[in-house]
Design a protein around this motif. Structure first.
Motif, mmCIF file in Angstrom:
data_model
loop_
_atom_site.group_PDB
_atom_site.id
_atom_site.type_symbol
_atom_site.label_atom_id
_atom_site.label_comp_id
_atom_site.label_asym_id
_atom_site.label_seq_id
_atom_site.Cartn_x
_atom_site.Cartn_y
_atom_site.Cartn_z
ATOM 1 N N THR A 11 0.860 -1.183 0.000
ATOM 2 C CA THR A 11 0.000 0.000 0.000
ATOM 3 C C THR A 11 0.897 1.233 0.000
ATOM 4 O OG1 THR A 11 -0.157 -0.096 2.412
ATOM 5 C CG2 THR A 11 -1.924 -1.145 1.142
ATOM 6 N N SER A 40 -5.514 10.366 -0.705
ATOM 7 C CA SER A 40 -6.066 11.120 0.426
ATOM 8 C C SER A 40 -6.161 12.576 0.008
ATOM 9 C CB SER A 40 -5.179 10.991 1.659
ATOM 10 O OG SER A 40 -5.673 11.779 2.732
ATOM 11 N N ALA A 46 -3.693 11.805 6.063
ATOM 12 C CA ALA A 46 -2.955 10.562 5.805
ATOM 13 C C ALA A 46 -1.653 10.528 6.598
ATOM 14 C CB ALA A 46 -2.671 10.422 4.312
ATOM 15 N N ARG A 49 -2.541 9.428 10.013
ATOM 16 C CA ARG A 49 -2.858 7.991 10.030
ATOM 17 C C ARG A 49 -1.579 7.146 9.970
ATOM 18 N NH1 ARG A 49 -7.303 9.805 6.763
ATOM 19 N NH2 ARG A 49 -6.161 9.389 4.830
ATOM 20 N N MET A 50 -0.588 7.625 9.228
ATOM 21 C CA MET A 50 0.657 6.862 9.116
ATOM 22 C C MET A 50 1.407 6.825 10.440
ATOM 23 S SD MET A 50 2.433 4.977 7.182
ATOM 24 C CE MET A 50 4.066 4.452 6.622
ATOM 25 N N ASP A 53 -1.235 5.148 13.242
ATOM 26 C CA ASP A 53 -1.764 3.804 13.017
ATOM 27 C C ASP A 53 -0.903 2.947 12.094
ATOM 28 O OD1 ASP A 53 -4.045 4.622 14.509
ATOM 29 O OD2 ASP A 53 -4.940 5.476 12.693
ATOM 30 N N ALA A 55 -0.689 3.147 8.918
ATOM 31 C CA ALA A 55 -1.778 2.755 8.022
ATOM 32 C C ALA A 55 -1.328 2.314 6.640
ATOM 33 C CB ALA A 55 -2.764 3.926 7.894
ATOM 34 N N TYR A 56 -0.121 2.666 6.221
ATOM 35 C CA TYR A 56 0.341 2.334 4.873
ATOM 36 C C TYR A 56 1.722 1.690 4.950
ATOM 37 C CZ TYR A 56 -3.053 6.114 4.485
ATOM 38 O OH TYR A 56 -4.157 6.903 4.645
ATOM 39 N N CYS A 59 4.663 5.835 2.556
ATOM 40 C CA CYS A 59 3.810 7.019 2.626
ATOM 41 C C CYS A 59 4.638 8.298 2.505
ATOM 42 C CB CYS A 59 3.068 7.030 3.962
ATOM 43 S SG CYS A 59 1.825 8.346 4.154
ATOM 44 N N ARG A 222 7.386 1.740 6.517
ATOM 45 C CA ARG A 222 7.296 1.068 7.816
ATOM 46 C C ARG A 222 8.509 0.160 8.006
ATOM 47 N NH1 ARG A 222 1.883 -1.328 7.120
ATOM 48 N NH2 ARG A 222 2.981 -3.217 7.738
#
Length: 303
Positions: A11, A40, A46, A49-50, A53, A55-56, A59, A222
Motif C-alpha cells: 500500500t 487522500s 494521511a 494515520r501513518m 496507526d 496505516a500504509y 507514505c 514502515r
C-alpha cells in the motif's frame, strides 16, 4: 536476503504530482511489485494515520512529522526522496491593510500557524532565529490543528484556537501574522503581504548559506516492511527515482523545482541536519538527530 512475503501488495500513499503520476498510472513500472496506490484529499490526514496507526506500507511524510515520529520511537524509516520543497521567507504573511511590520517586530506577539509541528513553520522559525534573533518562545503560536504525532505535547507558548483556518485568525485580528504553506498562499492566503519584502532574494541567500533547499515532504516506509520486503522497497524507490528523473523537464529552476530529488546527496544531508537542528531549538524534538544513522538505514537502495 530475499523478501519474506513477495506476493503481498504494497500500500503506497503519495500525493498527486507530475513526478508521482508515472508510478500511479504505470508509465514507470515497479518491477515485480504489486503496488496498491491509495489517495487522500487533503493529504495531511494521511500523515496522521501513518504515524498514529502505521496505516500504509510506504507514505509521503512531512519533514517535521518524520523528525517527531523518529523522536517518539515510531517504527518508520526515511527513504531519500524529496517530493516537495521550497524556501519559506514568503510564508510569513500579514493582511495588506494592517500596519507594516517586519519579522523582528514579532517578539511578544501572536502568530498563526496550522499546527506547531507543521513543516513550513519549522523552516520559518528557523530563519526567524538565524536572521532576526527571534526565538520560538518569543512568540505565542496560535494553531488551528493538532500535530500529527500523538505522543508530542506542544510547548507552553503554543495556543490552540477554535478557528477553522489560519487565514481566519488573521482576518479576526486574533494574530498579527500567519505562517502559510505554499498551497495556502495561493488559496486562503491570496492577497496577503509577506513580512519579508525581498522574500525571493532572502530565500536564495538561505540556500547559498546552507547548501540545500528546505524539504517539506519526503517518503517513509514502515520498519517491518523494510525488514521483510527489502527488494520490494528497493523496487518502489528505484521506480520513484526514475519517475523524478523522467519528469525533470516539467520542473523549472525555482527552489521548488530544484528541490525535487531522489538519492542521498550532500544537499539532502545538509537539509536533514539543518531541519533537525531547528527542530531541537524549537522544542519539536527532545534529543539530537544522528543523520548519519538515518543514511545508513537505506544506503542499500542506491546499490
Amino acid at each position: 536476503m530475499s523478501d519474506r512475503h513477495p506476493a503481498a501488495p504494497l500500500t503506497v500513499l503519495l500525493g498527486d504530482y507530475p513526478h508521482t503520476r508515472p508510478l500511479k498510472d504505470g508509465t514507470v513500472p515497479v518491477d515485480g511489485v504489486d503496488c496498491r496506490h491509495l489517495e487522500s484529499s487533503p493529504l495531511p490526514p494521511a500523515f496522521a494515520r501513518m504515524v498514529r496507526d502505521l496505516a500504509y506500507d510506504i507514505c509521503e511524510m512531512p519533514m517535521a512529522t518524520y523528525l517527531q515520529a523518529r523522536d517518539a520511537g515510531i517504527p518508520l524509516t526515511l527513504l531519500p526522496v524529496v517530493l516537495v520543497g521550497s524556501t519559506h521567507h514568503r510564508s510569513l504573511t500579514r493582511l495588506p491593510e494592517d500596519p507594516a511590520i517586519g519579522p523582528g517586530d514579532l517578539v511578544g506577539r501572536r502568530v498563526g500557524v496550522r499546527a506547531y509541528g507543521q513543516t513550513t513553520g519549522l523552516w520559518v522559525r528557523g530563519w526567524l532565529r538565524e536572521e532576526y534573533g527571534v526565538e520560538s518562545s518569543d512568540i505565542t503560536w496560535v494553531t488551528t490543528e493538532d500535530v500529527h504525532v500523538a505522543q508530542y505535547a506542544n510547548p507552553p507558548y503554543v495556543e490552540r484556537s477554535a478557528a477553522g483556518r489560519v487565514g481566519d485568525l488573521l482576518r479576526s485580528h486574533d494574530v498579527c501574522a500567519a505562517v502559510l504553506g505554499p498551497k495556502a498562499i495561493g488559496g486562503q492566503g491570496a492577497g496577503l503581504v509577506p513580512l519579508v519584502p525581498d522574500a525571493q532574494d532572502a530565500g536564495e541567500a538561505w540556500i547559498e548559506r546552507h547548501g540545500t533547499i528546505p524539504a517539506n515532504h519526503l517518503v517513509v516506509v514502515r520498519d517491518d516492511v523494510l525488514r521483510d520486503r527489502p527488494h520490494a522497497v528497493h523496487a518502489v524507490y528505484q521506480a520513484l527515482k526514475r519517475a523524478i528523473a523522467d519528469t525533470a523537464h516539467l520542473r523549472d529552476d525555482s527552489p521548488a523545482g530544484r528541490a525535487v530529488a531522489a538519492g542521498w546527496s550532500a544537499s539532502l544531508t545538509a537539509c536533514l541536519e539543518t531541519a533537525a537542528r531547528y527542530a531541537l531549538e524549537q522544542d519539536l524534538i527532545g534529543k539530537p538527530v544522528d543523520v548519519a544513522a538515518i543514511e545508513r538505514e537505506t544506503a542499500f537502495l542506491d546499490t
